[in-house]
Structures are given as C-alpha cells and as structure tokens.
Scaffold this active site. Structure first.
Site, PDB file in Angstrom:
ATOM      1  N   HIS A 212      -0.211   4.447   0.476  1.00  0.00           N
ATOM      2  CA  HIS A 212      -0.787   5.581   1.195  1.00  0.00           C
ATOM      3  C   HIS A 212      -1.088   5.125   2.627  1.00  0.00           C
ATOM      4  O   HIS A 212      -0.815   3.976   2.968  1.00  0.00           O
ATOM      5  CB  HIS A 212      -2.069   6.049   0.500  1.00  0.00           C
ATOM      6  CG  HIS A 212      -3.095   4.961   0.380  1.00  0.00           C
ATOM      7  ND1 HIS A 212      -3.033   4.001  -0.598  1.00  0.00           N
ATOM      8  CD2 HIS A 212      -4.165   4.661   1.135  1.00  0.00           C
ATOM      9  CE1 HIS A 212      -4.047   3.168  -0.442  1.00  0.00           C
ATOM     10  NE2 HIS A 212      -4.741   3.541   0.606  1.00  0.00           N
TER      11      HIS A 212
ATOM     12  N   LYS B 280       0.857  -1.178   0.000  1.00  0.00           N
ATOM     13  CA  LYS B 280       0.000   0.000   0.000  1.00  0.00           C
ATOM     14  C   LYS B 280       0.899   1.236   0.000  1.00  0.00           C
ATOM     15  O   LYS B 280       1.879   1.282   0.751  1.00  0.00           O
ATOM     16  CB  LYS B 280      -0.825  -0.070   1.292  1.00  0.00           C
ATOM     17  CG  LYS B 280      -2.027   0.813   1.343  1.00  0.00           C
ATOM     18  CD  LYS B 280      -2.839   0.421   2.578  1.00  0.00           C
ATOM     19  CE  LYS B 280      -3.559   1.626   3.112  1.00  0.00           C
ATOM     20  NZ  LYS B 280      -4.230   1.357   4.378  1.00  0.00           N
TER      21      LYS B 280
END
Ligand code: OMP
Length: 215
Positions: free
Chosen positions: A105, A103
C-alpha cells in the site's frame, strides 16, 4: 593504524560493541570475540561511528554515486555515513534502504529513499562469510544499478567458501572492493599493545591461525 581506526576500536570497547568471550557465529564457528554494532545506541556514539565510516570511504578514494543500507542494521549505518560525508567532507550523496517485506500500500515496494541508480555503495556492519552482502548485490543489480563496493565496520578476515576471505571472494566474484574501518589485523594490533588484553590477544592469534587468511 589510522587515527579513525584507533578511535573506532576505542569506541567499540567503550560501548561493548567489541567483546571477548565465547561466541557462536552465523557461520557456526566458535569465536573468542564478537562485534555487535547494535550497541551503538546513543546519538553521540552513532555520530562517531558515522565519522569512522566516512573517513574509511574517503581514504579509499572509491568513486560512488549513492549509499545503500541493507535492512535492518545497515539502515542506521548508511544514514550515519551519509550525514558524516555531508557535514565533514562536503559530499551530499543520495541514500536508500530496503524493507525486509514488500509494502503493498502507500508508495509500495521494498526500497525507500533515493532511487537506486549509478554506482551504489553498500554500507553494512560486519563481514564473516559474506552471505548478507550477496543479497544486497542481487537487489542492487535487480534494480538496474551497479554495485560499486561494500563499506563495513569490521572485516573479520576469515576464510569464506575456499582459501580466500569472504571479502576477497566478493572482490573476485563481483569485481568490487570491500572497504573496512577495521579488520581482525587492527583488533589484534590494538590488543597486542595493551598488557591487560594479553590473554585475549593470544586467543585471537589462535583463532586467526584456524580460520584467518593473510590480508
Ligand atoms: P556473514 O553474512 O556471514 O558475512 O556474517 C555477517 C553477519 O554476522 C553480520 O551482519 C552480523 O549479523 C553477524 N556477526 C556480527 O554482527 N558480528 C560478528 O563479530 C560476527 C558475526 C557473525 O555471526 O559472523
């Protein structure tokens, strides 16, 4: 056979986790049986499964500091085991799992849960050739932690790359134990006790003579 092993096989049959027929495995082998832990699809069944994993770990007396569940199936299995260890055995261990895709973010990264540290136990579903487990071992080491062992529901006890089983190869190559709730041996023993499973028992014996190893 231990009571938790019998309970697990009965759960597997009742929930169609364990099925007999013709199945093509990830390794390409044609198998007369298949274990699909994805069929553990209710809260009560998952709780019972977590108890079986926890009982197998406690019986093995393996020192571990935390649990790791590899995505995807291992995530729920590690969670269920962590809950059973805390509620039935008074052992509140940290646990973590990975994402298949990093991921970029929010908190970022591939790991969720407790930071990987100390002796990490991998909790997964089935071991045949050991491919899935090798990926988890690399991930744990890359984060500076130490793989402590592998806890699985079923060790198919099949030859891996050579004459040893995949579980025996992992033990030899990585110096860690593979603990299974059950192996093909227990499935065979259970089927051997049931007259209604006589033909399945014969096919399992034939399969073991082709691909199996002696434990
Ligand atoms: P290896 O990675 O070769 O050890 O195979 C283990 C994986 O095969 C499991 O994580 C499952 O995705 C799948 N599998 C089962 O779930 N149940 C079985 O009875 C057999 C297999 C398999 O394809 O070998």
């Amino acid at each position: 056979m231990q009571p938790y092993q019998r309970d697990f096989i009965e759960l597997a049959l009742a929930r169609d986790v364990l099925r007999f027929g013709e199945f093509t495995l990830k390794s390409g082998r044609q198998s007369p049986y298949f274990f699909n832990l994805g069929r553990i699809d209710s809260g009560a069944a998952l709780a019972r499964l977590g108890e079986a994993y926890a009982a197998a770990l406690v019986r093995a007396q393996l020192p571990v500091d935390m649990l790791f569940g590899p995505a995807y199936k291992g995530i729920a299995l590690a969670a269920a085991t962590a809950i059973a260890l805390a509620t039935s055995h008074g052992r509140d261990l940290p646990w973590a799992y990975n994402r298949k895709e990093a991921k970029d973010h929010g908190e970022g990264g591939v790991l969720v849960g407790a930071p990987l540290a100390g002796r990490v136990l991998i909790v997964d579903d089935v071991m045949t050739a050991g491919t899935a487990v090798r990926e988890s071992l690399a991930l744990i080491r890359a984060h500076g932690a130490t793989p402590a062992g592998v806890l699985i529901a079923l060790d198919r006890q099949e030859r891996g790359q050579g004459d040893l089983s995949a579980a025996q190869e992992v033990a030899r190559d990585h110096g860690i134990p593979v603990i299974a709730i059950t192996g093909l041996d227990e499935v065979l023993a259970y089927a051997g006790e049931r007259p209604e499973l006589a033909s399945e028992h014969a096919r399992l014996l034939d399969y073991r003579s082709r691909y199996g190893v002696s434990a």
